[in-house]
Scaffold this motif. Structure first.
Motif, mmCIF file in Angstrom:
data_model
loop_
_atom_site.group_PDB
_atom_site.id
_atom_site.type_symbol
_atom_site.label_atom_id
_atom_site.label_comp_id
_atom_site.label_asym_id
_atom_site.label_seq_id
_atom_site.Cartn_x
_atom_site.Cartn_y
_atom_site.Cartn_z
ATOM 1 N N TYR A 2 0.827 -1.191 0.000
ATOM 2 C CA TYR A 2 0.000 0.000 0.000
ATOM 3 C C TYR A 2 0.869 1.252 0.000
ATOM 4 N N ALA A 3 0.312 2.351 -0.460
ATOM 5 C CA ALA A 3 1.001 3.636 -0.340
ATOM 6 C C ALA A 3 0.948 4.086 1.120
ATOM 7 N N LYS A 27 -7.786 11.284 -2.774
ATOM 8 C CA LYS A 27 -8.111 12.181 -3.868
ATOM 9 C C LYS A 27 -7.930 11.476 -5.206
ATOM 10 N N LYS A 28 -8.688 11.914 -6.183
ATOM 11 C CA LYS A 28 -8.563 11.373 -7.533
ATOM 12 C C LYS A 28 -7.127 11.536 -8.013
ATOM 13 N N GLY A 29 -6.548 10.440 -8.532
ATOM 14 C CA GLY A 29 -5.190 10.476 -9.039
ATOM 15 C C GLY A 29 -4.134 10.191 -7.987
ATOM 16 N N GLN A 30 -4.523 10.099 -6.722
ATOM 17 C CA GLN A 30 -3.568 9.827 -5.645
ATOM 18 C C GLN A 30 -3.082 8.382 -5.717
ATOM 19 N N VAL A 31 -1.786 8.154 -5.533
ATOM 20 C CA VAL A 31 -1.254 6.791 -5.498
ATOM 21 C C VAL A 31 -1.719 6.116 -4.219
ATOM 22 N N ILE A 32 -2.352 4.949 -4.369
ATOM 23 C CA ILE A 32 -2.902 4.227 -3.221
ATOM 24 C C ILE A 32 -2.188 2.904 -2.968
ATOM 25 N N GLY A 33 -1.443 2.410 -3.955
ATOM 26 C CA GLY A 33 -0.746 1.138 -3.806
ATOM 27 C C GLY A 33 0.077 0.841 -5.037
ATOM 28 N N TYR A 34 0.575 -0.409 -5.094
ATOM 29 C CA TYR A 34 1.485 -0.788 -6.168
ATOM 30 C C TYR A 34 1.137 -2.180 -6.684
ATOM 31 N N VAL A 35 1.234 -2.337 -8.006
ATOM 32 C CA VAL A 35 0.879 -3.598 -8.652
ATOM 33 C C VAL A 35 1.682 -4.747 -8.035
ATOM 34 N N GLY A 36 1.014 -5.877 -7.877
ATOM 35 C CA GLY A 36 1.685 -7.051 -7.339
ATOM 36 C C GLY A 36 1.108 -8.344 -7.873
ATOM 37 N N ASP A 37 1.394 -9.427 -7.173
ATOM 38 C CA ASP A 37 0.890 -10.750 -7.537
ATOM 39 C C ASP A 37 0.455 -11.485 -6.273
ATOM 40 N N SER A 38 -0.164 -10.740 -5.348
ATOM 41 C CA SER A 38 -0.579 -11.335 -4.078
ATOM 42 C C SER A 38 -1.958 -11.966 -4.205
#
Length: 279
Positions: free
Chosen positions: A212-213, A223-234
């Motif tokens: 997560y971010a 907010k719209k466009g805010q980074v909330i996390g990162y791609v993974g393979d979980s």
């Protein structure tokens, strides 16, 4: 004079409260999102040009011909028919409803208007200013994976769009909203659910994250466009399981029949993604 002003203000307050109660308590059938992804942007574009809400343009084509042989040109022709029947160049929702009542026989007219109302409730973000989950230029690919078969956890169908991207690619919130769920899910791995701030009956689901971010917690506003996390393979196993599939973001969209309904229905997010990516 002051007494009359106070009476008018009280009346306006009561009327406003009545509209609010109606909006909060109304119940709307959630339809399948059948708008073809390749036509979604055309409906939105032509709706802005003609001032005919896209749900009415789409509902006409869905009920009248099941989107068979529909093109941007034919959508514009439908818009022209509605404008002519309404007697206005920019008919808006009221004019569109009035025109459809004139153009179609009773049974078909009722289906069109009912479907348009349902799309207005369940699919409003299609025609509004939402963000694509990835920053422009990100290495991402996706197709319409809605309804594809899945076997882990039992035979089931896919309720979302898989967006393939390198592990660690930042994922953005598509909307202003609030985090209503965070943590591990056996199918979704590290996942987030964000309720839409403008349409609280709608929530967005982000799954298979690698992490997560910062400052993303349950109850937090984003907010719209805010980074909330990162791609993974979980996912697909006990807490912490990774590597069971190629890294990607599973993006889902869920809608409640009413604001306070305890149940929610998944709808196909693919047409929305096509529009938001173009915007």
């Amino acid at each position: 004079m002051l007494k009359w002003i106070l009476r008018i203000l009280l009346l306006l307050a009561l009327v406003g409260a009545g509209f609010l109660i109606h909006d909060l308590t109304r119940s709307v059938e959630i339809p399948e999102m059948n708008v073809p992804g390749k036509l979604a942007s055309a409906y939105v574009e032509i709706a802005k040009e003609s001032d005919i809400p896209w749900p009415y343009l789409a509902a006409v084509d869905e009920v009248d011909q099941g989107y068979q042989e529909v093109t941007s040109k034919s959508i514009r022709q439908t818009a022209a028919r509605i404008r002519e029947a309404a007697g206005e160049k920019r008919p808006g929702e009221k004019g569109a409803r009035r025109a459809i009542e004139q153009l179609f026989p009773t049974e078909k007219r009722e289906k069109i208007l009912r479907l348009a109302e349902s799309y207005t409730w369940s699919a409003a973000p299609l025609g509004e200013n939402y963000a694509f989950p990835f920053k422009k230029g990100a290495e991402v690919s996706y197709g319409d994976t809605w309804g594809a078969s899945r076997s882990y956890g039992g035979d089931r169908t896919h309720e979302g769009t898989d967006m393939m991207a390198p592990k660690g690619t930042p994922v953005r919130s598509v909307n202003d909203g609030r985090v209503v769920a965070k943590g591990w899910n056996e199918l979704g791995g590290w996942r987030l659910t964000i309720m839409d701030g403008d349409h609280p009956q709608i929530s967005f689901y982000y799954a298979h994250l690698s992490r997560y971010a910062d400052d993303i917690q349950t109850g937090a506003k984003v907010k719209k466009g805010q980074v909330i996390g990162y791609v993974g393979d979980s996912g697909y196993g006990p807490k912490g399981t990774t590597g069971q599939f190629a890294p990607h973001l599973h993006f889902g969209m869920y809608v409640r029949e009413s604001t306070f309904s305890p149940t929610r229905e998944a709808i196909n997010p693919y047409p929305f993604l096509r529009v938001w990516e173009k915007e």
